[in-house]
Scaffold this motif. Structure first.
Motif, short mmCIF file in Angstrom:
data_model
loop_
_atom_site.label_atom_id
_atom_site.label_comp_id
_atom_site.label_asym_id
_atom_site.label_seq_id
_atom_site.Cartn_x
_atom_site.Cartn_y
_atom_site.Cartn_z
N ALA A 340 0.83 -1.20 0.00
CA ALA A 340 0.00 0.00 0.00
C ALA A 340 0.87 1.26 0.00
O ALA A 340 0.63 2.20 -0.77
CB ALA A 340 -0.92 -0.01 1.22
N SER A 341 1.92 1.25 0.83
CA SER A 341 2.73 2.47 0.91
C SER A 341 3.55 2.66 -0.36
O SER A 341 3.79 3.77 -0.81
CB SER A 341 3.63 2.45 2.15
OG SER A 341 4.66 1.51 1.96
N GLU A 342 3.96 1.55 -0.99
CA GLU A 342 4.68 1.69 -2.25
C GLU A 342 3.75 2.20 -3.35
O GLU A 342 4.15 2.98 -4.20
CB GLU A 342 5.32 0.36 -2.65
CG GLU A 342 6.72 0.22 -2.09
CD GLU A 342 7.23 -1.20 -2.16
OE1 GLU A 342 6.74 -1.97 -3.01
OE2 GLU A 342 8.12 -1.53 -1.36
N GLY A 343 2.50 1.74 -3.29
CA GLY A 343 1.49 2.21 -4.23
C GLY A 343 1.35 3.72 -4.15
O GLY A 343 1.37 4.42 -5.16
N ARG A 344 1.25 4.20 -2.88
CA ARG A 344 1.14 5.65 -2.68
C ARG A 344 2.36 6.37 -3.24
O ARG A 344 2.28 7.39 -3.89
CB ARG A 344 1.06 5.96 -1.18
CG ARG A 344 -0.34 6.17 -0.67
CD ARG A 344 -0.33 7.04 0.57
NE ARG A 344 0.62 6.65 1.59
CZ ARG A 344 0.42 5.64 2.44
NH1 ARG A 344 -0.66 4.93 2.37
NH2 ARG A 344 1.34 5.35 3.34
#
Lengths: 348, 282
Positions: A340-344
């Motif tokens: 999720a944080s890499e997506g952001r």
């Protein structure tokens, strides 16, 4: 796990809940009516000083309580300097318990909950401020007088730290013979023979007799401490965090030894611990303490299957779980957080 | 991506009156950014000594040899004292088992945190004070401004460990080494401290090396696990693989010695396994 918990030496009635719903049974002594020991506490009602009743799971085995405490309270007076008044700390507040012969009562709690104070009271090191301690059905009164030899021989204790509880200047043989010197009239030769025999009993060698404590590892030292406690043939052994200072593999050996000795000598254990996985392994009855009071008690099966008090649940939730299921869940949660944080990161 | 810390063939021995004692015998390990590595072993397995060698904190009686010992761009084998002092406490930090004993009893908590900020970041006065408050807030201490004026003995063990963690993360380190950080703490406090460490680790993308003897702590925290026994590495695996399919007999023994894995009333012991192994080999 509980499916594998079958243990030899327990009567068939042990796990029988007798159809009494948890929380319904409010009698102290918690036995099926009629099977109550002669020492029923008729005067018990209203004697509990603070808080509500602890959560009680029905617990069927109490026909032969070898050790019993009724409304045990212990106050300590602290402080009281030139400018400050003394303060009273209630370390133990109105604790009741009873342990049947040959069984293990585990007292669980965190630092400051009063479990070690209770251990000192049971071991006759300190008298309770109020309340009654009964050993083998007889009330014990030690305020203002020393317990008799006979009485001292009934209860022995093993402490947490095997490094601190053995005199470094005393050879192991003397460590073991000293309780006999103090509490019996056995001749020296007999004392020596018994000490050597006890060394073997706890898994050490007769030639260890003339060695000093520093020559042993932590686990071996704890064996020596257990041997010392058993020299006077006690019926009750108080184990105050006996394996907390030991490595995992050594812990397993010492727990096995304790189980063997309990079976062989019919010992009753009061096992004090903060480690729930150890308690789950060794206990018959469990008593959870918080700030000097018992908040939950019952058979091991009942307490672990259905913890009712908030504090017991907190303790259980805080205990690390080693099951594959929970590890897998944790690893997956972390991976998805990371994704999720890499997506952001890529989106921005 | 290059690992944060890379060690190859690390050996540490101590000179004793009876000849050299080999505490660590040829260990390889590495940890990446944002990774939690658990080093697990029993007392005498050399797990702490290996990390103290990385930090350069071993006494003069120790002999450290390695093929590679590299932290980021720094070669820890040839590093000078000044360069090491600049890294340690700033880029690599360490917290220990006894939080009470790790703090200086003569100085306030505020002074000790601000000392780190002054030495490594040159912060002074109000800036240092407000950063210290920020750090204590980050580690979840109530009334941080108040706590700065407290001495270690006025705090509980868990609170002291939070202060230690605040000091350890003060300069946003790339690597935090935690040596049995929760062993002296109650189980509910242990959970809070581990949760805090993991939250901070994830938030800052730190590498975290967690030294422990507690398989429960490993199960709850690690990404990857190194198992050590008598100075040697027995096994290295991602945490799930380690618990699911342990390869080395020693790891198998450790796992089966867990009380929750007992069958009936007997626990298997590491000795049982090692005897079996010896019996099989003979």
């Amino acid at each position: 796990m509980s499916g594998r918990d079958e243990r030899p030496g327990e009567g068939p009635g042990t796990t029988d809940p007798r159809g009494v719903g948890p929380g319904v049974e409010r009698q102290l002594g918690v036995g099926p009516a009629g099977a109550e020991p002669a020492t029923v506490r008729a005067d018990e009602a209203g004697r509990r000083p603070t808080g509500g009743d602890p959560v009680r799971h029905p617990s069927p085995l109490l026909d032969d309580p070898v050790l019993e405490g009724r409304a045990i309270t212990r106050d300590y007076h602290v402080g009281g300097g030139l400018f400050r008044g003394a303060k009273v700390v209630q370390a133990v507040r109105g604790v009741d318990f009873a342990v049947p012969r040959g069984k293990t009562l585990a007292i669980v709690g965190e630092s400051g909950c009063g479990k070690s104070t209770l251990a000192r009271i049971i071991t006759l090191i300190d008298p309770p401020t109020s309340g009654t301690l009964l050993i083998e059905g007889k009330p014990v009164e030690i305020t203002g007088r020393r317990p008799s030899r006979e009485l001292r021989s009934r209860v022995q204790i093993v402490f947490q730290n095997p490094h601190g509880s053995l005199n470094p200047r005393q050879k192991v043989g003397h460590v073991l013979m000293e309780p006999l010197e103090l509490n019996t009239d056995l001749p020296a030769a007999e004392r020596r023979d018994r000490a050597r025999a006890m060394l073997e009993k706890v898994g050490l060698l007769p030639e260890h007799f003339d060695r000093y404590p520093h020559m042993f590892s932590g686990g071996q030292r704890q064996r020596i401490a257990i041997a010392r406690a058993l020299m006077v043939n006690p019926s009750i052994l108080v184990l105050d965090e006996p394996v907390s200072a030991l490595d995992l593999s050594v812990q397993a050996q010492v727990l096995n030894l304790l189980a063997d000795l309990q079976k062989e000598f019919g010992l009753t254990y009061v096992f004090i611990s903060h480690d729930l996985s150890v308690v789950r392994h060794i206990a018959d009855e469990v008593m959870v303490m918080l700030r000097g009071e018992v908040v939950e008690r019952g058979s091991r099966e009942a307490v672990f299957a259905d913890p009712r008090h908030d504090y017991t649940r907190t303790l259980f939730a805080a205990t690390p779980v080693t099951s594959l299921q929970s590890i897998r869940a944790r690893v997956e949660r972390k991976a998805s957080r990371r994704a999720a944080s890499e997506g952001r990161f890529h989106a921005s | 991506m290059a690992p944060v810390l890379e060690i190859r063939n690390l050996s540490v021995s101590f000179d004793t009156s009876t000849g050299p004692f080999h505490a660590v015998r040829g260990i390889d390990l590495s940890v990446d950014r944002g990774e939690v590595l658990a080093i697990v072993g029993e007392s005498g397995s050399g797990k702490s000594v290996a990390m103290l060698a990385v930090m350069g904190l071993l006494p003069d009686t120790a002999t450290v040899t390695a093929d590679v010992m590299r932290f980021g761009p720094h070669d820890l084998l040839t590093i000078g004292e000044d360069e090491r002092r600049a890294i340690i406490g700033r880029e690599v930090t360490m917290i220990f088992q006894e939080p009470m004993a790790s703090l200086n009893p003569c100085y306030t908590v505020g002074f000790q945190i601000e000392e780190v900020l002054r030495l490594h970041l040159g912060m002074t006065g109000r800036a240092a004070r407000s950063r210290a408050v920020e750090l204590l807030t980050a580690v979840g201490l109530p009334d941080p401004a108040d706590k700065l004026r407290s001495y270690p003995h006025q705090l509980s063990g868990g609170q002291c460990q939070r202060v230690m963690i605040a000091m350890a993360i003060a300069c946003n380190p790339t690597l935090l080494i935690a040596d049995e950080p929760t062993t002296a703490l109650d189980v509910t406090i242990q959970k809070q401290i581990l949760d805090l460490l993991l939250t901070l680790q994830e938030k800052h993308g730190m590498a975290l090396i967690l030294i422990t003897h507690d398989m429960g702590v490993v199960a709850e925290t690690a990404d990857r696990v190194v198992v050590q026994y008598q100075g040697r590495k027995m096994e290295e695996a991602p945490v799930l693989n380690l618990f699911e399919a342990p390869q080395s007999p020693y790891t198998k023994a450790l796992l089966s010695a867990l009380p929750e894995n007992a069958t009936g009333r007997r626990l298997s012991t590491v000795k049982d396994y090692m005897d079996q192994l010896a019996g099989g080999a003979a």
